[in-house]
Scaffold this motif. Structure first.
Motif, PDB file in Angstrom:
ATOM      1  N   ALA A  39       0.825  -1.206   0.000  1.00 15.78           N
ATOM      2  CA  ALA A  39       0.000   0.000   0.000  1.00 15.78           C
ATOM      3  C   ALA A  39       0.861   1.258   0.000  1.00 15.78           C
ATOM      4  O   ALA A  39       0.555   2.227  -0.708  1.00 15.78           O
ATOM      5  CB  ALA A  39      -0.929  -0.004   1.215  1.00 15.78           C
ATOM      6  N   ALA A  40       1.933   1.266   0.780  1.00 15.36           N
ATOM      7  CA  ALA A  40       2.807   2.440   0.827  1.00 15.36           C
ATOM      8  C   ALA A  40       3.443   2.697  -0.535  1.00 15.36           C
ATOM      9  O   ALA A  40       3.554   3.852  -0.964  1.00 15.36           O
ATOM     10  CB  ALA A  40       3.884   2.258   1.889  1.00 15.36           C
ATOM     11  N   GLY A  41       3.854   1.654  -1.208  1.00 13.31           N
ATOM     12  CA  GLY A  41       4.442   1.819  -2.534  1.00 13.31           C
ATOM     13  C   GLY A  41       3.449   2.390  -3.531  1.00 13.31           C
ATOM     14  O   GLY A  41       3.775   3.293  -4.310  1.00 13.31           O
ATOM     15  N   LEU A  42       2.233   1.875  -3.504  1.00 13.53           N
ATOM     16  CA  LEU A  42       1.208   2.370  -4.424  1.00 13.53           C
ATOM     17  C   LEU A  42       0.816   3.816  -4.089  1.00 13.53           C
ATOM     18  O   LEU A  42       0.667   4.651  -4.989  1.00 13.53           O
ATOM     19  CB  LEU A  42      -0.020   1.464  -4.383  1.00 13.53           C
ATOM     20  N   LEU A  43       0.657   4.116  -2.798  1.00  9.65           N
ATOM     21  CA  LEU A  43       0.287   5.476  -2.399  1.00  9.65           C
ATOM     22  C   LEU A  43       1.415   6.473  -2.640  1.00  9.65           C
ATOM     23  O   LEU A  43       1.153   7.644  -2.932  1.00  9.65           O
ATOM     24  CB  LEU A  43      -0.121   5.504  -0.927  1.00  9.65           C
ATOM     25  N   ALA A  44       2.655   6.030  -2.530  1.00  8.22           N
ATOM     26  CA  ALA A  44       3.787   6.933  -2.769  1.00  8.22           C
ATOM     27  C   ALA A  44       3.784   7.436  -4.203  1.00  8.22           C
ATOM     28  O   ALA A  44       4.177   8.574  -4.467  1.00  8.22           O
ATOM     29  CB  ALA A  44       5.104   6.237  -2.454  1.00  8.22           C
ATOM     30  N   ASP A  45       3.325   6.611  -5.128  1.00  6.96           N
ATOM     31  CA  ASP A  45       3.216   7.045  -6.519  1.00  6.96           C
ATOM     32  C   ASP A  45       2.143   8.112  -6.684  1.00  6.96           C
ATOM     33  O   ASP A  45       2.235   8.971  -7.561  1.00  6.96           O
ATOM     34  CB  ASP A  45       2.891   5.856  -7.427  1.00  6.96           C
ATOM     35  N   VAL A  46       1.119   8.081  -5.842  1.00  3.01           N
ATOM     36  CA  VAL A  46       0.003   9.012  -5.963  1.00  3.01           C
ATOM     37  C   VAL A  46       0.248  10.310  -5.194  1.00  3.01           C
ATOM     38  O   VAL A  46       0.073  11.399  -5.737  1.00  3.01           O
ATOM     39  CB  VAL A  46      -1.309   8.346  -5.475  1.00  3.01           C
ATOM     40  N   VAL A  47       0.650  10.209  -3.914  1.00  5.76           N
ATOM     41  CA  VAL A  47       0.759  11.405  -3.071  1.00  5.76           C
ATOM     42  C   VAL A  47       2.190  11.803  -2.756  1.00  5.76           C
ATOM     43  O   VAL A  47       2.412  12.862  -2.176  1.00  5.76           O
ATOM     44  CB  VAL A  47      -0.033  11.233  -1.753  1.00  5.76           C
ATOM     45  N   GLY A  48       3.150  10.972  -3.054  1.00  3.87           N
ATOM     46  CA  GLY A  48       4.549  11.284  -2.769  1.00  3.87           C
ATOM     47  C   GLY A  48       5.054  10.551  -1.536  1.00  3.87           C
ATOM     48  O   GLY A  48       4.284  10.010  -0.751  1.00  3.87           O
ATOM     49  N   VAL A  49       6.353  10.564  -1.373  1.00  2.00           N
ATOM     50  CA  VAL A  49       6.987   9.805  -0.302  1.00  2.00           C
ATOM     51  C   VAL A  49       6.843  10.494   1.057  1.00  2.00           C
ATOM     52  O   VAL A  49       6.597   9.837   2.070  1.00  2.00           O
ATOM     53  CB  VAL A  49       8.481   9.562  -0.633  1.00  2.00           C
ATOM     54  N   GLN A  50       6.996  11.819   1.117  1.00  2.00           N
ATOM     55  CA  GLN A  50       6.956  12.508   2.405  1.00  2.00           C
ATOM     56  C   GLN A  50       5.647  12.322   3.166  1.00  2.00           C
ATOM     57  O   GLN A  50       5.671  12.050   4.363  1.00  2.00           O
ATOM     58  CB  GLN A  50       7.288  13.977   2.224  1.00  2.00           C
ATOM     59  N   PRO A  51       4.477  12.451   2.523  1.00  2.00           N
ATOM     60  CA  PRO A  51       3.238  12.195   3.268  1.00  2.00           C
ATOM     61  C   PRO A  51       3.148  10.754   3.784  1.00  2.00           C
ATOM     62  O   PRO A  51       2.660  10.519   4.889  1.00  2.00           O
ATOM     63  CB  PRO A  51       2.131  12.477   2.254  1.00  2.00           C
ATOM     64  N   ILE A  52       3.644   9.817   3.006  1.00  2.00           N
ATOM     65  CA  ILE A  52       3.618   8.417   3.440  1.00  2.00           C
ATOM     66  C   ILE A  52       4.496   8.234   4.674  1.00  2.00           C
ATOM     67  O   ILE A  52       4.118   7.541   5.628  1.00  2.00           O
ATOM     68  CB  ILE A  52       4.088   7.480   2.301  1.00  2.00           C
ATOM     69  N   LEU A  53       5.671   8.855   4.687  1.00  2.00           N
ATOM     70  CA  LEU A  53       6.547   8.753   5.850  1.00  2.00           C
ATOM     71  C   LEU A  53       5.921   9.408   7.079  1.00  2.00           C
ATOM     72  O   LEU A  53       6.045   8.900   8.193  1.00  2.00           O
ATOM     73  CB  LEU A  53       7.907   9.375   5.543  1.00  2.00           C
ATOM     74  N   ALA A  54       5.244  10.533   6.890  1.00  2.00           N
ATOM     75  CA  ALA A  54       4.581  11.210   8.012  1.00  2.00           C
ATOM     76  C   ALA A  54       3.459  10.337   8.582  1.00  2.00           C
ATOM     77  O   ALA A  54       3.327  10.198   9.804  1.00  2.00           O
ATOM     78  CB  ALA A  54       4.038  12.562   7.564  1.00  2.00           C
ATOM     79  N   ILE A  55       2.672   9.740   7.712  1.00  2.00           N
ATOM     80  CA  ILE A  55       1.589   8.852   8.159  1.00  2.00           C
ATOM     81  C   ILE A  55       2.164   7.632   8.871  1.00  2.00           C
ATOM     82  O   ILE A  55       1.671   7.224   9.926  1.00  2.00           O
ATOM     83  CB  ILE A  55       0.711   8.433   6.962  1.00  2.00           C
ATOM     84  N   SER A  56       3.226   7.074   8.319  1.00  2.00           N
ATOM     85  CA  SER A  56       3.864   5.908   8.938  1.00  2.00           C
ATOM     86  C   SER A  56       4.386   6.247  10.327  1.00  2.00           C
ATOM     87  O   SER A  56       4.251   5.458  11.267  1.00  2.00           O
ATOM     88  CB  SER A  56       5.012   5.403   8.070  1.00  2.00           C
ATOM     89  N   GLY A  57       4.982   7.418  10.469  1.00  2.00           N
ATOM     90  CA  GLY A  57       5.463   7.849  11.780  1.00  2.00           C
ATOM     91  C   GLY A  57       4.335   7.989  12.786  1.00  2.00           C
ATOM     92  O   GLY A  57       4.477   7.614  13.950  1.00  2.00           O
ATOM     93  N   GLY A  58       3.202   8.520  12.343  1.00  2.00           N
ATOM     94  CA  GLY A  58       2.039   8.630  13.225  1.00  2.00           C
ATOM     95  C   GLY A  58       1.511   7.281  13.658  1.00  2.00           C
ATOM     96  O   GLY A  58       1.136   7.083  14.820  1.00  2.00           O
TER      97      GLY A  58
END
Length: 85
Positions: A39-58
């Motif tokens: 899911a992170a890989g697919l979402l990173a293509d859509v919204v970018g890596v930084q938002p995914i890292l922020a969500i993962s940290g949360g």
């Protein structure tokens, strides 16, 4: 994280159920890791890596805090080692 989760598992699970609960925990953990990486890989293509890292940290922060909050007031004889020190 794994050490603490398995220590809590052993403290809270009846001895006769340790194998089953441990197997379920391992299966759930491994399945969740696979699905979250996909899911992170697919979402990173859509919204970018930084938002995914922020969500993962949360999520990691919540995973650390929620069990501590839920365990408040549940200290019994099998959990006395948590307050030892």
């Amino acid at each position: 994280f794994y050490t603490l989760s398995h220590a809590l598992l052993q403290a809270l699970t009846p001895v006769e159920m340790l194998g089953r609960v441990g197997g379920l925990l391992t299966t759930a953990r491994d399945s969740t890791l696979f699905v979250s990486m996909l899911a992170a890989g697919l979402l990173a293509d859509v919204v970018g890596v930084q938002p995914i890292l922020a969500i993962s940290g949360g999520i990691v922060l919540a995973a650390a805090v929620v069990p501590l909050v839920l365990m408040q007031g549940k200290r019994g004889s099998r959990l006395d080692w948590l307050s030892a020190g």
